[in-house]
Design a protein around this motif. Structure first.
Motif, PDB file in Angstrom:
ATOM      1  N   ARG A  38     -19.495  28.093   8.641  1.00  0.00           N
ATOM      2  CA  ARG A  38     -20.309  27.912   9.836  1.00  0.00           C
ATOM      3  C   ARG A  38     -19.508  28.440  10.426  1.00  0.00           C
ATOM      4  O   ARG A  38     -18.831  27.681  10.500  1.00  0.00           O
ATOM      5  CB  ARG A  38     -21.383  26.548   9.686  1.00  0.00           C
ATOM      6  CG  ARG A  38     -22.087  26.278   8.364  1.00  0.00           C
ATOM      7  CD  ARG A  38     -22.611  25.096   8.540  1.00  0.00           C
ATOM      8  NE  ARG A  38     -21.935  24.389   8.271  1.00  0.00           N
ATOM      9  CZ  ARG A  38     -22.388  22.770   7.882  1.00  0.00           C
ATOM     10  NH1 ARG A  38     -23.591  21.996   9.114  1.00  0.00           N
ATOM     11  NH2 ARG A  38     -21.481  21.992   7.358  1.00  0.00           N
ATOM     12  N   PRO A  39     -19.785  29.163  11.556  1.00  0.00           N
ATOM     13  CA  PRO A  39     -18.611  29.386  12.233  1.00  0.00           C
ATOM     14  C   PRO A  39     -19.074  27.940  13.603  1.00  0.00           C
ATOM     15  O   PRO A  39     -20.097  27.607  13.341  1.00  0.00           O
ATOM     16  CB  PRO A  39     -19.326  30.460  13.538  1.00  0.00           C
ATOM     17  CG  PRO A  39     -21.014  30.923  13.208  1.00  0.00           C
ATOM     18  CD  PRO A  39     -21.090  30.096  11.460  1.00  0.00           C
ATOM     19  N   ASN A  40     -18.400  28.016  14.145  1.00  0.00           N
ATOM     20  CA  ASN A  40     -18.716  26.998  15.789  1.00  0.00           C
ATOM     21  C   ASN A  40     -19.034  28.028  16.699  1.00  0.00           C
ATOM     22  O   ASN A  40     -19.540  28.895  16.629  1.00  0.00           O
ATOM     23  CB  ASN A  40     -16.555  26.362  16.015  1.00  0.00           C
ATOM     24  CG  ASN A  40     -16.175  25.962  15.240  1.00  0.00           C
ATOM     25  OD1 ASN A  40     -16.218  24.610  14.500  1.00  0.00           O
ATOM     26  ND2 ASN A  40     -14.837  26.180  15.129  1.00  0.00           N
ATOM     27  N   VAL A  41     -19.673  27.574  17.697  1.00  0.00           N
ATOM     28  CA  VAL A  41     -20.254  27.931  19.080  1.00  0.00           C
ATOM     29  C   VAL A  41     -20.222  27.220  20.012  1.00  0.00           C
ATOM     30  O   VAL A  41     -19.691  25.940  20.353  1.00  0.00           O
ATOM     31  CB  VAL A  41     -21.654  27.663  18.745  1.00  0.00           C
ATOM     32  CG1 VAL A  41     -22.253  28.590  19.772  1.00  0.00           C
ATOM     33  CG2 VAL A  41     -21.845  28.389  17.524  1.00  0.00           C
ATOM     34  N   ILE A  42     -19.422  27.973  21.500  1.00  0.00           N
ATOM     35  CA  ILE A  42     -19.445  28.076  22.904  1.00  0.00           C
ATOM     36  C   ILE A  42     -20.043  28.951  23.517  1.00  0.00           C
ATOM     37  O   ILE A  42     -19.694  29.731  23.680  1.00  0.00           O
ATOM     38  CB  ILE A  42     -17.805  28.116  22.986  1.00  0.00           C
ATOM     39  CG1 ILE A  42     -16.894  27.010  21.894  1.00  0.00           C
ATOM     40  CG2 ILE A  42     -17.473  27.653  24.652  1.00  0.00           C
ATOM     41  CD1 ILE A  42     -15.468  26.714  22.451  1.00  0.00           C
ATOM     42  N   LEU A  43     -20.811  27.179  24.636  1.00  0.00           N
ATOM     43  CA  LEU A  43     -22.041  28.397  25.288  1.00  0.00           C
ATOM     44  C   LEU A  43     -21.530  27.776  26.189  1.00  0.00           C
ATOM     45  O   LEU A  43     -21.305  26.615  26.931  1.00  0.00           O
ATOM     46  CB  LEU A  43     -23.265  27.779  24.993  1.00  0.00           C
ATOM     47  CG  LEU A  43     -24.205  28.559  26.010  1.00  0.00           C
ATOM     48  CD1 LEU A  43     -24.961  29.924  26.480  1.00  0.00           C
ATOM     49  CD2 LEU A  43     -26.325  27.048  25.496  1.00  0.00           C
ATOM     50  N   ILE A  44     -20.876  29.250  27.163  1.00  0.00           N
ATOM     51  CA  ILE A  44     -20.374  28.959  28.927  1.00  0.00           C
ATOM     52  C   ILE A  44     -21.738  29.648  29.961  1.00  0.00           C
ATOM     53  O   ILE A  44     -21.961  30.900  29.547  1.00  0.00           O
ATOM     54  CB  ILE A  44     -19.061  29.554  29.534  1.00  0.00           C
ATOM     55  CG1 ILE A  44     -18.396  29.034  28.361  1.00  0.00           C
ATOM     56  CG2 ILE A  44     -18.704  29.519  30.572  1.00  0.00           C
ATOM     57  CD1 ILE A  44     -16.516  29.788  27.976  1.00  0.00           C
ATOM     58  N   THR A  45     -22.180  28.612  31.134  1.00  0.00           N
ATOM     59  CA  THR A  45     -22.848  29.364  31.887  1.00  0.00           C
ATOM     60  C   THR A  45     -22.168  28.692  33.164  1.00  0.00           C
ATOM     61  O   THR A  45     -21.367  28.386  33.242  1.00  0.00           O
ATOM     62  CB  THR A  45     -24.243  28.281  32.281  1.00  0.00           C
ATOM     63  OG1 THR A  45     -24.097  27.298  32.054  1.00  0.00           O
ATOM     64  CG2 THR A  45     -24.811  28.971  30.579  1.00  0.00           C
ATOM     65  N   LEU A  46     -21.966  30.152  34.339  1.00  0.00           N
ATOM     66  CA  LEU A  46     -21.819  30.537  35.120  1.00  0.00           C
ATOM     67  C   LEU A  46     -22.459  30.193  36.302  1.00  0.00           C
ATOM     68  O   LEU A  46     -23.163  30.967  36.347  1.00  0.00           O
ATOM     69  CB  LEU A  46     -20.590  31.027  35.351  1.00  0.00           C
ATOM     70  CG  LEU A  46     -19.476  31.604  33.790  1.00  0.00           C
ATOM     71  CD1 LEU A  46     -19.066  33.104  34.306  1.00  0.00           C
ATOM     72  CD2 LEU A  46     -18.266  30.187  33.688  1.00  0.00           C
ATOM     73  N   GLU A  47     -22.422  29.551  37.521  1.00  0.00           N
ATOM     74  CA  GLU A  47     -24.115  28.930  38.056  1.00  0.00           C
ATOM     75  C   GLU A  47     -23.461  30.762  39.142  1.00  0.00           C
ATOM     76  O   GLU A  47     -22.196  30.432  39.565  1.00  0.00           O
ATOM     77  CB  GLU A  47     -23.239  27.540  38.776  1.00  0.00           C
ATOM     78  CG  GLU A  47     -24.042  28.052  39.992  1.00  0.00           C
ATOM     79  CD  GLU A  47     -25.200  27.859  40.288  1.00  0.00           C
ATOM     80  OE1 GLU A  47     -26.415  27.905  40.534  1.00  0.00           O
ATOM     81  OE2 GLU A  47     -26.050  26.636  38.965  1.00  0.00           O
ATOM     82  N   SER A  48     -24.437  30.661  39.434  1.00  0.00           N
ATOM     83  CA  SER A  48     -24.878  31.776  40.510  1.00  0.00           C
ATOM     84  C   SER A  48     -24.049  32.934  40.652  1.00  0.00           C
ATOM     85  O   SER A  48     -23.482  33.941  41.764  1.00  0.00           O
ATOM     86  CB  SER A  48     -24.420  31.136  42.150  1.00  0.00           C
ATOM     87  OG  SER A  48     -25.089  30.048  42.501  1.00  0.00           O
ATOM     88  N   LEU A  49     -24.063  33.556  39.389  1.00  0.00           N
ATOM     89  CA  LEU A  49     -22.522  34.582  39.176  1.00  0.00           C
ATOM     90  C   LEU A  49     -23.352  36.099  38.707  1.00  0.00           C
ATOM     91  O   LEU A  49     -24.461  35.936  37.496  1.00  0.00           O
ATOM     92  CB  LEU A  49     -21.760  34.059  38.040  1.00  0.00           C
ATOM     93  CG  LEU A  49     -20.562  35.715  37.717  1.00  0.00           C
ATOM     94  CD1 LEU A  49     -20.240  35.520  38.862  1.00  0.00           C
ATOM     95  CD2 LEU A  49     -19.626  35.234  36.339  1.00  0.00           C
ATOM     96  N   ARG A  50     -23.397  36.756  40.104  1.00  0.00           N
ATOM     97  CA  ARG A  50     -24.139  38.258  39.768  1.00  0.00           C
ATOM     98  C   ARG A  50     -23.271  39.242  38.660  1.00  0.00           C
ATOM     99  O   ARG A  50     -21.912  39.267  38.802  1.00  0.00           O
ATOM    100  CB  ARG A  50     -24.703  38.627  41.138  1.00  0.00           C
ATOM    101  CG  ARG A  50     -23.792  38.343  42.644  1.00  0.00           C
ATOM    102  CD  ARG A  50     -24.521  38.608  44.015  1.00  0.00           C
ATOM    103  NE  ARG A  50     -24.627  40.647  43.668  1.00  0.00           N
ATOM    104  CZ  ARG A  50     -25.009  40.413  44.832  1.00  0.00           C
ATOM    105  NH1 ARG A  50     -25.811  39.590  46.014  1.00  0.00           N
ATOM    106  NH2 ARG A  50     -25.870  42.048  44.817  1.00  0.00           N
TER     107      ARG A  50
END
Length: 473
Positions: A38-50
């Motif tokens: 099973r793969p690891n998962v990294i989810l990254i969200t960047l605030e206010s990035l157009r």
């Protein structure tokens, strides 16, 4: 809240949905991942990035060298838009695969009901260690997006109200993430990181504060960006250019930090077997349509966001131009883990074959003005204005908030949405207006299967902090 299983619900309205979701999770747990690890998962969200302020999306400034290099080992989606233009409902969508009208987290005081199933819950049921570190106020524990997470560390965002606009969280975020990577994390893991610092005020540290400034620009005090009367539609271009250069400096500073995180993943042998998903919650306005910041409209500068996805193992990098949305993030992530997304999710995997036609993309925004009633606290719904948009093929229809009417754009010929064709194309206006109403009715109907939304239990300090950031009035 951390570590709860889907199926623990507070209201009778959610029991049917709870049973269905619980049954699905059991099925997921038994499904396996194609027989491989099973793969690891990294989810990254960047605030206010157009998206259009990034090199690999065509920007002329070198704001994103590390993300540009990351794109060389990933799939870059060039036409993905957020479902809305501010943080809380956008993240609720990313973590549930549901539109705001269905998850009903649309206003600054609303919490996600227990009846909704999150990515954290689904992957925890499959044996994933679930952990998150958050840099901004709208993902703090009272909003209940932490369902299914064993660790939900929102401490980087816990600063005093007086310094809210000056939050600098990247250093502590980086330290916590590197510690997680280097400590030999329990595998498989799902790690979620939300980075705040690109949000106004724009305060990049040296050398990023002057990296993109030029002698023609005019420095001035642009603090308290949202309320600063010196920042207005008619301001001097030299001053606006200076503020935009500082926004770009924030992007570059965050990009350098991400580069160090990427290096650590490689050094610790985690890169190959890790799915990495990077996106933004929304964009940022610099008066393209008369407003600054975000949470004002559904125009392109507010909702066109980047999305990069690196699958586990070897994958050929490419650019995918399909019509995508942040509602697709959750089902795509599950798909890459070999997990069948719940039928209730309203997005689709972006690794499915692209449709023959461009299709439709729905967006929505609720703008609420609040009042304070002496002796009673906040009137949470003093005035409410809804706006929605529908992209269909190369046309985009927007129902503007308040009494601002409707707009229609040809996005293939006019990607900046500068020429309103509403008067010139009345039949198309009527067609898209009706389709948008059908979308709204369908999403509202889906919400009836879940528990009722409640107000988040915000402390006086948290409420004051959101006031200082311009979210509460």
């Amino acid at each position: 809240m951390a570590g709860r299983r889907a199926g623990r619900f507070r209201s009778a309205r959610g029991r049917a949905a709870a049973f269905a979701a619980s049954s699905l999770l059991v099925a997921f747990a038994a499904a396996g991942c194609g027989g491989g690890p099973r793969p690891n998962v990294i989810l990254i969200t960047l605030e206010s990035l157009r998206a259009d302020h990034l090199g690999c999306y065509g920007y002329e400034r070198a704001t994103s060298p590390n993300l540009d290099r990351f794109a060389e080992s990933a799939v870059r989606f060039s036409d993905v838009h957020s479902v809305t233009s501010w943080t809380l409902p956008s993240h609720a969508t990313i973590l549930t695969g549901l539109y705001p009208s269905t998850h009903r987290v649309r206003e600054p005081h609303e919490r996600l009901d227990d009846s909704y199933v999150t990515l954290g819950e689904i992957l925890a049921e499959r044996g994933y260690h679930t952990e998150a570190v958050l840099g901004g106020p709208f993902l703090r524990t009272p909003y209940n997006l932490n369902q299914g997470f064993a660790v939900w560390d929102d401490s980087p965002s816990s600063v005093e109200q007086e310094t809210a606009h000056g939050d600098v969280t990247n250093p502590v975020m980086e330290a916590k993430i590197l510690d997680f990577i280097r400590s030999g994390p329990r595998e498989p893991f799902f790690f979620f990181a939300y980075f705040w610092d690109i949000h106004y005020d724009f305060l990049p540290p040296p050398p990023y504060d002057t990296l993109f400034t030029t002698p023609e620009m005019e420095p001035f005090d642009d603090s308290d960006f949202d309320r600063n009367p010196q920042i207005h539609p008619g301001m001097k271009q030299a001053r606006l250019d200076w503020t935009v250069a500082r926004y770009d400096g924030e992007i570059r500073c965050t990009d350098e930090m991400l580069g160090r995180i990427f290096d650590a993943l490689r050094e610790e042998g985690l890169w190959e077997n890790t799915v990495i998903v990077i996106t933004a919650d929304h964009g940022e306005e610099f008066f393209e349509h008369g407003a600054k910041g975000h949470k004002h409209s559904l125009h392109v500068e507010s909702v066109h966001v980047p999305l990069w996805i690196k699958p586990a193992g070897a994958a050929a990098p490419r650019v995918d131009g399909r019509n995508g949305s942040t509602v697709d993030v959750a089902p795509t992530l599950l798909d890459l883990c070999g997990v069948r997304p719940p039928a209730e999710m309203q997005g689709r995997s972006l690794f499915d074959p692209p449709p023959e036609e461009k299709g439709e993309r729905f967006q929505e925004l609720r703008i609420t003005y609040y009042g304070y009633v002496i002796g009673q606290g906040y009137d949470w719904r003093t005035r409410v204005f809804d706006s929605w948009a529908l992209g269909a093929g190369d046309l985009k229809y927007i129902r503007m908030p308040m009494k601002l009417g409707e707009r229609l754009y040809r996005t293939d010929e006019d990607p900046g949405e500068t020429r309103d064709l509403a008067a010139a194309m009345p039949e198309e206006m009527e067609r898209l207006r009706l389709r948008a109403e059908e979308w709204r009715a369908r999403l509202d109907s889906a919400a009836a299967g879940y528990g009722a939304t409640e107000a988040a239990s915000l402390s006086p300090e948290e409420r004051e902090r959101l006031e200082a950031l311009g979210y509460l009035r």
